[in-house]
Every structure is written in C-alpha cells, then in structure tokens.
Design an enzyme around this catalytic site. Structure first.
Site, PDB file in Angstrom:
ATOM      1  N   GLY A  11       0.771  -1.235   0.000  1.00 39.83           N
ATOM      2  CA  GLY A  11       0.000   0.000   0.000  1.00 39.83           C
ATOM      3  C   GLY A  11       0.806   1.292   0.000  1.00 39.83           C
ATOM      4  CB  SER A  12       4.237   2.293  -1.000  1.00 37.08           C
ATOM      5  OG  SER A  12       4.345   1.889  -2.338  1.00 37.08           O
ATOM      6  CG  ASN A  13       1.385   3.360  -5.791  1.00 35.85           C
ATOM      7  OD1 ASN A  13       1.772   4.411  -6.292  1.00 35.85           O
ATOM      8  ND2 ASN A  13       1.911   2.176  -6.088  1.00 35.85           N
ATOM      9  CG  LEU A  79      -1.805  -8.412  -6.706  1.00 36.63           C
ATOM     10  CD1 LEU A  79      -0.807  -9.309  -5.993  1.00 36.63           C
ATOM     11  CD2 LEU A  79      -1.210  -7.900  -8.016  1.00 36.63           C
ATOM     12  CB  ILE A  82     -11.891  -4.926 -12.098  1.00 43.95           C
ATOM     13  CG1 ILE A  82     -10.982  -4.364 -11.014  1.00 43.95           C
ATOM     14  CG2 ILE A  82     -13.189  -4.159 -12.147  1.00 43.95           C
ATOM     15  CD1 ILE A  82     -11.585  -4.326  -9.627  1.00 43.95           C
ATOM     16  CG  ASN A  94      -4.196  -1.042 -12.640  1.00 40.58           C
ATOM     17  OD1 ASN A  94      -4.021  -1.254 -11.434  1.00 40.58           O
ATOM     18  ND2 ASN A  94      -3.471  -1.657 -13.562  1.00 40.58           N
ATOM     19  CG  HIS A  96       1.079  -2.127 -15.384  1.00 41.47           C
ATOM     20  ND1 HIS A  96       0.697  -3.359 -14.893  1.00 41.47           N
ATOM     21  CD2 HIS A  96       2.145  -2.356 -16.188  1.00 41.47           C
ATOM     22  CE1 HIS A  96       1.492  -4.291 -15.398  1.00 41.47           C
ATOM     23  NE2 HIS A  96       2.379  -3.716 -16.186  1.00 41.47           N
ATOM     24  CG  ASP A 137      -2.000  -4.831 -17.045  1.00 37.98           C
ATOM     25  OD1 ASP A 137      -2.498  -4.229 -16.081  1.00 37.98           O
ATOM     26  OD2 ASP A 137      -1.220  -5.793 -16.914  1.00 37.98           O
ATOM     27  CD  GLU A 166       4.236   2.034  -9.337  1.00 36.43           C
ATOM     28  OE1 GLU A 166       3.124   1.774  -8.853  1.00 36.43           O
ATOM     29  OE2 GLU A 166       5.131   1.184  -9.438  1.00 36.43           O
TER      30      GLU A 166
HETATM   31  C1  GRF Z   1       2.994  -1.061  -7.660  1.00 36.04           C
HETATM   32  O1  GRF Z   1       4.178  -1.241  -8.365  1.00 36.04           O
HETATM   33  C2  GRF Z   1       1.824  -0.971  -8.621  1.00 36.04           C
HETATM   34  O2  GRF Z   1       2.138  -0.345  -9.817  1.00 36.04           O
HETATM   35  C3  GRF Z   1       1.529  -2.408  -8.892  1.00 36.04           C
HETATM   36  O3  GRF Z   1       1.698  -3.048  -7.634  1.00 36.04           O
HETATM   37  C4  GRF Z   1       2.629  -2.298  -6.847  1.00 36.04           C
HETATM   38  C5  GRF Z   1       1.930  -1.967  -5.567  1.00 36.04           C
HETATM   39  O4  GRF Z   1       2.782  -1.353  -4.641  1.00 36.04           O
HETATM   40  N1  GRF Z   1       0.247  -2.570  -9.511  1.00 36.04           N
HETATM   41  P1  GRF Z   1       2.198  -0.744  -3.295  1.00 36.04           P
HETATM   42  O5  GRF Z   1       1.325  -1.819  -2.650  1.00 36.04           O
HETATM   43  O6  GRF Z   1       1.426   0.476  -3.646  1.00 36.04           O
HETATM   44  O7  GRF Z   1       3.403  -0.453  -2.439  1.00 36.04           O
END
Ligand code: GRF
Length: 184
Positions: A11-13, A79, A82, A94, A96, A137, A166
C-alpha cells in the site's frame, strides 16, 4: 470525487494518496479502502481513520461502494481482476509499473514486471495509469511517465526507482481527473 482505493499488498501508493489528500494536494476524498485479504497496507487505513472493507464478494463490494457514493475506483496494487459487473457500475483506473503495452497482461504484476524488464536489458521503464476495461492492462491510457533505469543493477532497484515515480503520478492523475470533472 469520492474515491475508493483497492489494494492487495504493502500500500505505498495508497499511502502516497493519503499524504496528498492530507496536505490538500487534491480535493477528492478517499472514502473507503478495499482489500481482498488482510493486506499489510491496511495499516494506512487504520492509522488515518479511513474505513476499509476486506472482501472478495463482488456484491458486497458493489453495495459498499454505492453506500459510500463512490465516483472512482483506484486500483493501487490490487491483484484481483475487476469484473464486468463492477465496471458496469463504476469508473476504474489502475497504476501499472511499466510503459504499457510493454510488460502488461497475464503474469506481469509486481516484481515479475521488473524481472522481465531487467532480463531484456531495458534502459528505460516507466509508469502507466490507465482506465480499466475487461481485458488486463488494456484500457485507455491516462498518463505515462518514463523512468531512467540505466543504473539499476537488479529488478529490485528498478522496482524502487519506478515506485518513486508511481507515488507522484497517481496523485497527479487524481488532480487531473477532478479538474476535468469540474470543467464539465
Ligand atoms: C505497484 O508497483 C503498482 O504499480 C503495482 O503493484 C505495486 C503496488 O505497490 N500494480 P504498493 O502496494 O502500492 O506499495
């Protein structure tokens, strides 16, 4: 916009979006976080008092999103494919970690993307944010950013360089989409 962020992993994004929201970078609000399992990234929901749902049940997910009046689903390391039922009800984007259509589709997720990029000795990789359709994708691209990976010595280093980009890109896309909403 009312956002729902979907995660499966660290969940870093998601964290980058929460930080952007907290400092007023965009006006949208993350109303709920959805995970298909007890993902480590849910700690960001708990830390920030954001509601979350752990579920694999499509009807339960749709009902919850409707209850929260969600305008946009943001897949951030989610993962699970959808379904059409969700796509019929909501707009979905999404993120990617490659320059799609390169390194996208079945099997290209997480570190596997960067392993393939490394094996092919690419000097440039990148980030794609796209709308989600029924094929993996494959939806319309909203933004792509290139990342110089010429100094990366292994797939993990590529992942880390790409992830930094990202985090910036996803919040920029939310801002761009909400500005487009306002223009209508
Ligand atoms: C990211 O690289 C995203 O692009 C991909 O999965 C990874 C998730 O990273 N779909 P995080 O869980 O947000 O750290």
């Amino acid at each position: 916009m009312n956002l729902a962020v979907f995660i499966s992993g660290g969940g870093s994004n998601l964290k980058a979006l929460i930080d952007a929201q907290n400092c007023g970078y965009f006006e949208s609000q993350i109303k709920i976080i959805v995970a298909n399992k007890d993902a480590p990234g849910l700690r960001h929901a708990r830390d920030n008092n954001i509601d979350y749902l752990i579920s694999k049940n499509e009807d339960e997910i749709i009902d919850t999103l409707k209850n929260y009046d969600i305008d946009l689903l943001v897949l951030a390391g989610y993962l699970v494919k959808i379904s059409k039922k969700i796509l019929d009800n909501f707009k979905v984007i999404n993120i990617h970690p490659s320059l799609l259509p390169k390194y996208g589709g079945k099997g290209f997720y997480g570190i596997h993307v960067h392993e393939a990029v490394f094996a092919n000795k690419e000097k440039i990789s990148g980030v794609t944010v796209h709308y989600v359709n029924e094929n993996l994708d494959d939806g319309d691209i909203i933004v792509q950013k290139k990342v110089d990976i010429s100094n990366c010595k292994n797939p993990k280093e590529i992942a880390s360089e790409v992830l930094k980009v990202e985090h910036k890109t996803l919040k920029e896309v939310i801002k761009k989409l909400e500005e487009e909403e306002c223009a209508h």
